[in-house]
Design an enzyme around this catalytic site. Sequence first.
Site, PDB file in Angstrom:
ATOM      1  N   HIS B 121       0.876  -1.174   0.000  1.00 45.84           N
ATOM      2  CA  HIS B 121       0.000   0.000   0.000  1.00 45.84           C
ATOM      3  C   HIS B 121       0.918   1.231   0.000  1.00 45.84           C
ATOM      4  O   HIS B 121       2.040   1.174   0.516  1.00 45.84           O
ATOM      5  CB  HIS B 121      -0.834  -0.069   1.285  1.00 45.84           C
ATOM      6  N   ASP B 199       2.885  -4.502   7.989  1.00 51.42           N
ATOM      7  CA  ASP B 199       1.657  -3.723   7.857  1.00 51.42           C
ATOM      8  C   ASP B 199       0.528  -4.741   8.000  1.00 51.42           C
ATOM      9  O   ASP B 199       0.244  -5.498   7.077  1.00 51.42           O
ATOM     10  CB  ASP B 199       1.621  -3.039   6.491  1.00 51.42           C
ATOM     11  N   GLN B 202      -4.766  -5.371   7.051  1.00 53.40           N
ATOM     12  CA  GLN B 202      -5.743  -6.351   6.579  1.00 53.40           C
ATOM     13  C   GLN B 202      -5.653  -7.633   7.398  1.00 53.40           C
ATOM     14  O   GLN B 202      -6.678  -8.234   7.734  1.00 53.40           O
ATOM     15  CB  GLN B 202      -5.489  -6.680   5.093  1.00 53.40           C
ATOM     16  N   LYS B 225     -10.624  -0.880  10.327  1.00 52.91           N
ATOM     17  CA  LYS B 225     -10.832  -2.099   9.533  1.00 52.91           C
ATOM     18  C   LYS B 225     -11.207  -3.281  10.434  1.00 52.91           C
ATOM     19  O   LYS B 225     -11.706  -4.291   9.959  1.00 52.91           O
ATOM     20  CB  LYS B 225      -9.568  -2.423   8.732  1.00 52.91           C
ATOM     21  N   CYS B 363      -4.740   2.464  -3.666  1.00 54.48           N
ATOM     22  CA  CYS B 363      -3.540   3.031  -3.028  1.00 54.48           C
ATOM     23  C   CYS B 363      -2.349   2.104  -3.213  1.00 54.48           C
ATOM     24  O   CYS B 363      -1.543   1.928  -2.295  1.00 54.48           O
ATOM     25  CB  CYS B 363      -3.770   3.299  -1.537  1.00 54.48           C
TER      26      CYS B 363
END
Lengths: 153, 405
Positions: B121, B199, B202, B225, B363
Amino acid sequence: MADTFDDLRDLYQEVILDRGRHPRHGQRLETFDATAKGDNPMCGDRVQVWVAFAPDSTIAETGFEARGCAISVASADLMAETVQGRSKADTAALFASFRDMVRTGVCPACDTAMEQLAPLSGVHEYPSRVKCATLPWHALIAALDGTKEASSE
Amino acid sequence: MNVDDIRRDFPILSQTIRGKPLIYLDSGASAQKPRAVIDAMVNAMETQYANVHRGLHWMSERTTDAYEATRDAAAKLMNAGDRAEIVFTRNSTEAMNLVAHSYGRGILKAGQAVVISAMEHHSNIVPWQMLRDAHGVELRVAPITDAGELDMAAFEALLEDGKVGLVSVTHMSNVLGTVTPAERIVQIAHAHGAKAMFDGSQAIVHRPIDVQALGCDFYAWTGHKLYGPTGIGVLWARRELLEAMPPFLGGGDMISSVTFEKSTWAQVPHKFEAGTPAILEGIGLKAAIDYVLGIGYEALAAHELALTDHALARLGAIEGLKIYGRAQDRGGVISFMLDKAHAHDVATLLDRQGIAVRAGNHCAEPLMRRLGVDSTARASFGMYTTMAEIDALADTLNRVREFFT
């Protein structure tokens, strides 16, 4: 299955689908006087516009290459047709009216040129798609102004 | 886990869009909020709201307790060994900027390198470019395979010269759904003297994260999220790293003492939490964490796997539909394109049927370039997604294709 998307026919009129699939002006001009790119970084739409001028400085021909949705390709194609024979000032004025129309859905002083662009008026119901319709115009105005890049952001 | 019961906990799911029931397949962009989260925030505003960490009055003490309880909940969620390793940020982006700025400029030396992957991202690309340009740290990009998996041999080769100080990669791609082999990535990074960061924006939605078992050094995620509010994210980092790192933002709350000549820093994690934090959002996040842990990751992961398998089968059977990303280990995020229609047109037509998907570059422009596309449409699932909703997506996509043919 037209019934499923019946209400979308305001947006995707036949002329939009047809121009989106088979644009008449969707190619680079072999000889041109001005060119500019348009870029919508949020959605990834890209367009490049080429313009050739007549001896009296009006637009003789416009061509474009677009990577984008049906709305942006159809808008570029209808634009290329309607700006032919117009001066820079005329073109800017036409864009101003066009922008009003795609934002509001109404076209108060609708002349022949605006009627040609009217199939795009349905886009006003889809605020996130207005930029798709205006991106080629931003690129064209940038080309006429001698700037190289435009953004519809 | 009963999806019907879960759906009743999410008030928004009873909405209709243009007269059609909402089918929300954009949870990968931001998830909907259960009643427990909404109530926790409203209740805090109605009964006990004040600023945190500074008042000596009852309200401030109650609010501070509620806000700090979120730190314990986040530590439990990630199996952090120490609650002081939980740093609150605005989102994952800020968490990664914090590491890029503070660890990047404070600890990494010019001439060292940072490794990211080709499927990051923008939030895990741009902070490192800024660090590169300001600080002389080299940025290296590990390639992905055509299936959309990290090319592990090429990744390891990037570390072989020993210059890499930090590896920062996604734990689950927001475009391809690929889950990366985090343990292996950590092993390789550490074997070459590099720290490892993920990261997890998700990944943490879909599977349990145990930072001690992973052995990583930094892990970033965001509340919105994970069915929580916007405006609150988490950076987990090893305590000794946080202690060695200089602060990121300066201001109130992050200091021990201030004179015009010099300031000294508060203990971790407060050293990294300048200014009034996102108090209500923090309180909402605790409710989200409790809600997720109440259902349990085992049930969430099983539901997501079933949804993903079903969606891959149904979408894969649509003529002219291409799915991007075929990783073995993957989560409930599916990017696709129709041959006859642009992603934006697809999204608009789906929207008219009440189906919300994302269309665009997600993104992740460099990944789009790697895939050879400008944009894709993306369906992403949440705990409230049903098989019937995936069927509705597939049926509607068939009609979308006819519309544009």
